[in-house]
Write a protein that holds these residues in place. Sequence first.
Motif, PDB file in Angstrom:
ATOM      1  N   LYS A 255       2.377   5.437 -11.227  1.00  0.00           N
ATOM      2  CA  LYS A 255       3.595   4.696 -11.525  1.00  0.00           C
ATOM      3  C   LYS A 255       3.871   4.705 -13.031  1.00  0.00           C
ATOM      4  CE  LYS A 255       3.137   1.781  -7.446  1.00  0.00           C
ATOM      5  NZ  LYS A 255       4.176   2.505  -6.710  1.00  0.00           N
ATOM      6  N   ASP A 256       5.153   4.600 -13.370  1.00  0.00           N
ATOM      7  CA  ASP A 256       5.558   4.614 -14.779  1.00  0.00           C
ATOM      8  C   ASP A 256       5.099   3.359 -15.512  1.00  0.00           C
ATOM      9  OD1 ASP A 256       6.805   7.087 -14.485  1.00  0.00           O
ATOM     10  OD2 ASP A 256       8.752   6.187 -13.992  1.00  0.00           O
ATOM     11  N   LYS A 257       5.059   2.231 -14.786  1.00  0.00           N
ATOM     12  CA  LYS A 257       4.654   0.953 -15.372  1.00  0.00           C
ATOM     13  C   LYS A 257       3.580   0.325 -14.502  1.00  0.00           C
ATOM     14  CE  LYS A 257       9.136  -0.471 -17.329  1.00  0.00           C
ATOM     15  NZ  LYS A 257      10.169  -1.547 -17.278  1.00  0.00           N
ATOM     16  N   PRO A 258       2.788  -0.591 -15.055  1.00  0.00           N
ATOM     17  CA  PRO A 258       1.903  -1.395 -14.205  1.00  0.00           C
ATOM     18  C   PRO A 258       2.724  -2.107 -13.130  1.00  0.00           C
ATOM     19  CG  PRO A 258       1.347  -1.703 -16.517  1.00  0.00           C
ATOM     20  CD  PRO A 258       2.609  -0.911 -16.488  1.00  0.00           C
ATOM     21  N   GLU A 259       2.198  -2.196 -11.917  1.00  0.00           N
ATOM     22  CA  GLU A 259       2.963  -2.750 -10.805  1.00  0.00           C
ATOM     23  C   GLU A 259       3.432  -4.177 -11.057  1.00  0.00           C
ATOM     24  OE1 GLU A 259       0.760  -2.362  -7.183  1.00  0.00           O
ATOM     25  OE2 GLU A 259       1.621  -0.393  -6.750  1.00  0.00           O
ATOM     26  N   LEU A 260       2.569  -5.020 -11.580  1.00  0.00           N
ATOM     27  CA  LEU A 260       2.949  -6.418 -11.761  1.00  0.00           C
ATOM     28  C   LEU A 260       4.031  -6.575 -12.824  1.00  0.00           C
ATOM     29  CD1 LEU A 260      -0.445  -8.315 -11.424  1.00  0.00           C
ATOM     30  CD2 LEU A 260       1.318  -7.912  -9.694  1.00  0.00           C
ATOM     31  N   GLU A 261       4.045  -5.683 -13.801  1.00  0.00           N
ATOM     32  CA  GLU A 261       5.140  -5.682 -14.772  1.00  0.00           C
ATOM     33  C   GLU A 261       6.428  -5.219 -14.095  1.00  0.00           C
ATOM     34  OE1 GLU A 261       6.375  -3.695 -19.102  1.00  0.00           O
ATOM     35  OE2 GLU A 261       4.596  -2.977 -18.037  1.00  0.00           O
ATOM     36  N   ASP A 262       6.327  -4.172 -13.288  1.00  0.00           N
ATOM     37  CA  ASP A 262       7.482  -3.620 -12.584  1.00  0.00           C
ATOM     38  C   ASP A 262       8.076  -4.634 -11.603  1.00  0.00           C
ATOM     39  OD1 ASP A 262       9.160  -1.417 -12.453  1.00  0.00           O
ATOM     40  OD2 ASP A 262       8.163  -0.602 -10.679  1.00  0.00           O
ATOM     41  N   PHE A 263       7.209  -5.429 -10.955  1.00  0.00           N
ATOM     42  CA  PHE A 263       7.670  -6.419  -9.983  1.00  0.00           C
ATOM     43  C   PHE A 263       8.197  -7.696 -10.634  1.00  0.00           C
ATOM     44  CE2 PHE A 263       4.379  -4.641  -6.764  1.00  0.00           C
ATOM     45  CZ  PHE A 263       5.251  -3.617  -6.440  1.00  0.00           C
ATOM     46  N   GLY A 264       8.066  -7.798 -11.947  1.00  0.00           N
ATOM     47  CA  GLY A 264       8.545  -8.986 -12.641  1.00  0.00           C
ATOM     48  C   GLY A 264       7.624 -10.186 -12.539  1.00  0.00           C
ATOM     49  N   TRP A 265       6.355  -9.953 -12.175  1.00  0.00           N
ATOM     50  CA  TRP A 265       5.400 -11.065 -12.096  1.00  0.00           C
ATOM     51  C   TRP A 265       5.186 -11.670 -13.479  1.00  0.00           C
ATOM     52  CZ3 TRP A 265       3.261 -13.852  -8.279  1.00  0.00           C
ATOM     53  CH2 TRP A 265       2.092 -14.595  -8.539  1.00  0.00           C
ATOM     54  N   LEU A 266       4.971 -10.809 -14.462  1.00  0.00           N
ATOM     55  CA  LEU A 266       4.862 -11.223 -15.859  1.00  0.00           C
ATOM     56  C   LEU A 266       5.400 -10.089 -16.742  1.00  0.00           C
ATOM     57  CD1 LEU A 266       1.282 -12.823 -16.087  1.00  0.00           C
ATOM     58  CD2 LEU A 266       3.453 -14.023 -16.395  1.00  0.00           C
ATOM     59  N   PRO A 267       5.969 -10.418 -17.900  1.00  0.00           N
ATOM     60  CA  PRO A 267       6.418  -9.374 -18.825  1.00  0.00           C
ATOM     61  C   PRO A 267       5.269  -8.899 -19.708  1.00  0.00           C
ATOM     62  CG  PRO A 267       6.969 -11.510 -19.725  1.00  0.00           C
ATOM     63  CD  PRO A 267       6.316 -11.769 -18.381  1.00  0.00           C
ATOM     64  N   ARG A 268       5.448  -7.749 -20.325  1.00  0.00           N
ATOM     65  CA  ARG A 268       4.463  -7.306 -21.321  1.00  0.00           C
ATOM     66  C   ARG A 268       4.649  -8.137 -22.582  1.00  0.00           C
ATOM     67  NH1 ARG A 268       1.031  -3.263 -21.914  1.00  0.00           N
ATOM     68  NH2 ARG A 268       1.813  -2.133 -20.090  1.00  0.00           N
ATOM     69  N   GLU A 269       3.558  -8.623 -23.131  1.00  0.00           N
ATOM     70  CA  GLU A 269       3.610  -9.417 -24.349  1.00  0.00           C
ATOM     71  C   GLU A 269       4.079  -8.570 -25.534  1.00  0.00           C
ATOM     72  OE1 GLU A 269       3.072 -12.591 -24.740  1.00  0.00           O
ATOM     73  OE2 GLU A 269       2.089 -13.212 -22.886  1.00  0.00           O
ATOM     74  N   ASN A 270       4.736  -9.216 -26.471  1.00  0.00           N
ATOM     75  CA  ASN A 270       5.162  -8.570 -27.708  1.00  0.00           C
ATOM     76  C   ASN A 270       3.956  -8.459 -28.639  1.00  0.00           C
ATOM     77  OD1 ASN A 270       6.182  -7.915 -30.236  1.00  0.00           O
ATOM     78  ND2 ASN A 270       8.019  -9.150 -30.001  1.00  0.00           N
ATOM     79  N   LEU A 271       3.561  -7.246 -28.979  1.00  0.00           N
ATOM     80  CA  LEU A 271       2.371  -7.040 -29.804  1.00  0.00           C
ATOM     81  C   LEU A 271       2.456  -7.794 -31.124  1.00  0.00           C
ATOM     82  CD1 LEU A 271      -0.328  -5.652 -30.388  1.00  0.00           C
ATOM     83  CD2 LEU A 271       0.953  -3.639 -31.170  1.00  0.00           C
ATOM     84  N   ASP A 272       3.643  -7.858 -31.721  1.00  0.00           N
ATOM     85  CA  ASP A 272       3.783  -8.531 -33.010  1.00  0.00           C
ATOM     86  C   ASP A 272       3.370 -10.003 -32.927  1.00  0.00           C
ATOM     87  OD1 ASP A 272       4.692  -6.228 -34.190  1.00  0.00           O
ATOM     88  OD2 ASP A 272       6.823  -6.726 -33.961  1.00  0.00           O
ATOM     89  N   GLN A 273       3.526 -10.606 -31.741  1.00  0.00           N
ATOM     90  CA  GLN A 273       3.157 -12.009 -31.571  1.00  0.00           C
ATOM     91  C   GLN A 273       1.649 -12.201 -31.402  1.00  0.00           C
ATOM     92  OE1 GLN A 273       5.413 -14.709 -31.637  1.00  0.00           O
ATOM     93  NE2 GLN A 273       6.695 -13.078 -32.462  1.00  0.00           N
ATOM     94  N   LEU A 274       0.931 -11.105 -31.260  1.00  0.00           N
ATOM     95  CA  LEU A 274      -0.507 -11.173 -31.007  1.00  0.00           C
ATOM     96  C   LEU A 274      -1.344 -10.773 -32.216  1.00  0.00           C
ATOM     97  CD1 LEU A 274      -0.404  -9.418 -27.504  1.00  0.00           C
ATOM     98  CD2 LEU A 274      -0.182 -11.868 -28.010  1.00  0.00           C
ATOM     99  N   ILE A 275      -0.689 -10.385 -33.283  1.00  0.00           N
ATOM    100  CA  ILE A 275      -1.387  -9.935 -34.492  1.00  0.00           C
ATOM    101  C   ILE A 275      -1.366 -11.051 -35.528  1.00  0.00           C
ATOM    102  CG2 ILE A 275      -1.392  -8.256 -36.377  1.00  0.00           C
ATOM    103  CD1 ILE A 275      -0.008  -6.291 -34.455  1.00  0.00           C
ATOM    104  N   HIS A 276      -2.539 -11.391 -36.034  1.00  0.00           N
ATOM    105  CA  HIS A 276      -2.681 -12.445 -37.049  1.00  0.00           C
ATOM    106  C   HIS A 276      -3.329 -11.828 -38.289  1.00  0.00           C
ATOM    107  CE1 HIS A 276      -2.103 -15.400 -33.732  1.00  0.00           C
ATOM    108  NE2 HIS A 276      -2.737 -14.460 -33.042  1.00  0.00           N
ATOM    109  N   LYS A 277      -2.942 -12.279 -39.447  1.00  0.00           N
ATOM    110  CA  LYS A 277      -3.490 -11.754 -40.695  1.00  0.00           C
ATOM    111  C   LYS A 277      -4.302 -12.832 -41.399  1.00  0.00           C
ATOM    112  CE  LYS A 277       0.124  -8.291 -41.273  1.00  0.00           C
ATOM    113  NZ  LYS A 277       1.197  -7.753 -42.143  1.00  0.00           N
ATOM    114  N   GLU A 278      -5.533 -12.474 -41.687  1.00  0.00           N
ATOM    115  CA  GLU A 278      -6.483 -13.342 -42.391  1.00  0.00           C
ATOM    116  C   GLU A 278      -6.940 -14.537 -41.556  1.00  0.00           C
ATOM    117  OE1 GLU A 278      -7.705 -12.131 -44.988  1.00  0.00           O
ATOM    118  OE2 GLU A 278      -6.176 -10.666 -45.523  1.00  0.00           O
TER     119      GLU A 278
END
Length: 217
Positions: free
Chosen positions: A187-210
């Motif tokens: 499949k092009d995307k993970p199934e649960l993402e494709d089904f709308g169970w949960l969205p993919r998180e925004n990487l920028d929101q997961l990166i912390h500096k220092e």
Amino acid sequence: MKISDAERDALYKVIHSRRDVRNDFTQQPIPEDVLQRILLAAHHAPSVGFMQPWDFILVTEEETKAEIKKGYEAARLESAEQFSKDKQGQYKSFKLEGIMEAPLGICVTCDKERNGPIVIGRTIKPEMDVYSTVCAIQNMWLAARAENIGLGWVSIIHDDVLRLTLNIPEELEIIGYLCLGYVTKFKDKPELEDFGWLPRENLDQLIHKEKWSKKRD
């Protein structure tokens, strides 16, 4: 040994196209040399103190798979009750395993006593042996994808079902039951993402500096 640009790009392609496969398995057997390459990739995972705590139980018999499938079905119904009412119907509609369809099952265990009680890297974080075994599974997952073989991790099952069915000693920790086989498509995307169970998180929101900082509402 330097990695070429083409080899680098191939690795990233495998990583981004890896999927947790539950459907579309074929009955084409996995050749022994291909299986050995996949298991060898798992065996070359990073391991704390080089203890290599993993073992791999290969499952091909239909009777054995059927016992594991029964355990999954019981756990699936038990799990459904933990979701909110509006989510239960969607959860029950998902196919979350390929136990009977996949030609090969692999149960991965962790021997926490391998190579002695004192291991470099486990003196402060003893759970590092489990993390090492998970790294072996990830290596296996990526190697399988590079071989165009699907792999799905069945986590909705109680350990005692696998322990009894596969005669796993009590001292071994069960890390995962995996379903492997060739598939008709990835499949092009993970199934649960494709089904709308949960969205993919925004990487920028997961990166912390220092220091860690709260970025979410």
